[in-house]
Design an enzyme around this catalytic site. Structure first.
Site, PDB file in Angstrom:
ATOM      1  N   HIS A 155      -3.126  -6.498   6.555  1.00  0.00           N
ATOM      2  CA  HIS A 155      -2.048  -6.218   7.514  1.00  0.00           C
ATOM      3  C   HIS A 155      -0.902  -5.431   6.880  1.00  0.00           C
ATOM      4  CE1 HIS A 155      -3.336  -8.787  10.977  1.00  0.00           C
ATOM      5  NE2 HIS A 155      -4.161  -9.217  10.034  1.00  0.00           N
ATOM      6  N   ASP A 364       6.142  -0.627   5.657  1.00  0.00           N
ATOM      7  CA  ASP A 364       5.558  -1.632   6.554  1.00  0.00           C
ATOM      8  C   ASP A 364       4.119  -1.255   6.840  1.00  0.00           C
ATOM      9  OD1 ASP A 364       5.591  -3.875   8.251  1.00  0.00           O
ATOM     10  OD2 ASP A 364       7.560  -3.321   9.061  1.00  0.00           O
TER      11      ASP A 364
END
Ligand code: ADQ
Length: 470
Positions: A155, A364
């Site tokens: 992720h 991110d």
């Protein structure tokens, strides 16, 4: 019938008040569609050896939770996962604190996960392991004889080999990833980084021209699967929440001022310190906005983060205090900074009320808040997303206002540009981004990953009954 088994460090049982992070939101949406088993740590630590998993069934999903020993959990989670892998994978090698003791705990917890999961597995399961806490789990399960298709999805970003090599055991980490049949990343960039590691370790010929990886007689599919959101659910949540008391109270309190909004987990990777500076600069350089804008930042602190994140918390409190001290008026507070949780639907209602969404992480994997902000908007009068070009989401949300989050002046200009953007342009940008979000929503993400996993099933992998292996 095949059954989906998702494994992640932490499981959030529905209806618990804690805010699920992006990973939990993704897994839950996947499992709600397909049914299946979700296995992981339930949030409790024990003094002695962990016992058998607790099982709970809700809405067709079986939740199997285990406890972990307190001291070991500390070293595995706060230590190796969050003090070593998290900073390194986000390219903050200075923040990394490596110790062998942490590494051993990480290995051991992965071994415990494999041992506790094994008896729950069925012969036709597809196993999908999530995130950096559990990279060695695939190898551990293989060692116990599991031959079913196994996939891993990361992720967070994957660092290029030159950054990864900072980790003393980087070669083991790369080898562990090759225990899976499918390895998924958020962006092409992450996949390229993974290829750079594989080439470094196994030679350039290990990465085939079609992108697959061949090591000995094994072929691994390494691909990009950008995680999406449940667009319709967010649209509905946002619309319904906008008439609730809590959202109304917030919008009433703005007294007609324009709202800028940020929603992030409190983490240094989210770029909040830089964002607060950009807002201060925005107020300095565009004084016509004084008294006319309110910036609300929601950044909840999760229980396990308390120690590690004290520093950033203090920096933010000081920054918010400085800006408010300097600019506030008797009837206006420029920044409202909240360290608390809200139900997901309420957050979506807040996002819908915002004229500007601030999503400026320093790095991110994807960033689901960026996608949620877009989906939460009123299409007739949408707000503008300011998005870091260092977030995975920037690849898909190219119609946002893309910024470099370190460029404080650039971000403050983007704030002004967002607030003065004409309606026609806002609508156009929003419509562009909604198309992208709808095409690659959470269902598409789940489907694509599961199809990739299913396609790896070689006939011989079905021969052994995994339940009989101890
Ligand atoms: P996170 O770093 O947790 O996820 P993000 O992608 O922004 O970050 O997801 C956060 C999720 O939690 C969003 O759905 C958000 O709405 C929700 N959330 C945040 N604050 C909340 C609150 N106070 N109450 C309730 N819900 C809240 C990791 C990676 C990301 C990647 C995701 C998914 O770091 O890069 O996008 O996984 O793969």
């Amino acid at each position: 019938m095949t059954r989906l088994v998702c494994v992640s460090n932490r499981i959030s049982l529905p209806r618990k008040s804690a805010a699920p992070g992006g990973l939990a939101v993704g897994i839950l949406s996947a499992l709600k569609r397909t049914g299946g088993l979700w296995f992981g740590w339930g949030g409790e630590t024990s003094e002695g050896e962990p016992g058998d998993p607790d099982l709970h069934i809700r809405d067709g999903v079986t939740y199997a939770t285990i406890e972990l020993r307190k001291a070991e959990f500390e070293l595995y989670y706060n230590g190796y996962s969050n003090d070593v892998l998290w900073p390194l994978f986000h390219y903050f090698s200075k923040g990394m604190r490596y110790s062998n003791e942490q590494r051993e705990a990480y290995e051991n917890v992965n071994r415990i996960f494999a041992q506790k999961l094994l008896p729950l597995l069925q012969p036709r399961d597809l196993i999908w392991v999530h995130d950096y806490h559990l990279i060695p789990l695939g190898r551990r399960l293989r060692e116990l004889g599991v031959q079913r298709p196994m996939g891993f999805f990361l992720h967070i970003p994957f660092p290029n080999i030159e950054m990864l090599r900072v980790l003393p055991c980087y070669a083991e980490l790369l080898r562990d990833l090759t225990s899976y049949d499918v390895v998924g990343f958020q962006t092409q960039n992450d996949l390229r980084s993974f290829h750079s590691g594989i080439e470094h370790l196994f030679g350039a010929e290990a990465v085939r021209p079609d992108g697959r990886i061949r090591i000995g007689d094994r072929v691994i599919r390494a691909e990009v699967f950008p995680i999406g959101i449940d667009v319709a659910a967010v649209e509905n949540e946002a619309l319904e929440a906008s008439t609730t008391d809590v959202v109304r109270r917030m919008t009433d309190s703005l007294m007609g001022r324009s709202l800028m909004m940020g929603v992030d987990r409190l983490d240094y990777s989210k770029g909040l310190v830089e964002r607060f500076s950009a807002y201060q600069q925005f107020l300095e350089t565009h004084p016509e906005n004084l008294g006319r804008i309110t910036y609300i930042q929601i950044a909840p602190l999760s229980r396990t983060d308390v120690r590690a994140y004290a520093e950033i918390r203090q920096a933010l409190e000081q920054a918010a205090g400085r800006t408010n001290g300097r600019f506030a008026d008797t009837d206006w507070t420029p920044i409202r900074y909240l360290n608390r949780n809200f139900p997901h639907a309420t957050l979506m209602g807040f996002l819908r009320a915002a004229k500007v969404g601030l999503v400026t992480p320093l790095r991110d994997g994807m960033n689901l808040v960026a996608k949620e902000f877009v989906a939460a908007q009123d299409p007739a009068d949408p707000g503008v997303l300011i998005l870091s070009n260092l977030a995975g989401a920037a690849r898909e949300l190219a119609s946002s206002l893309l910024v470099n989050p370190y460029d404080v002046r650039g971000v403050s200009h983007a704030m002004q540009a967002a607030l003065s953007m004409p309606l026609s342009e806002r609508r156009e940008r929003h419509a562009d981004m909604m198309k992208v979000l709808r095409r690659n929503d959470i269902a598409a993400w789940t489907r694509r990953f599961m199809e990739a996993l299913e396609q790896t099933q070689a006939p011989e992998s079905r021969v052994r009954a995994i339940g009989s292996i101890k």
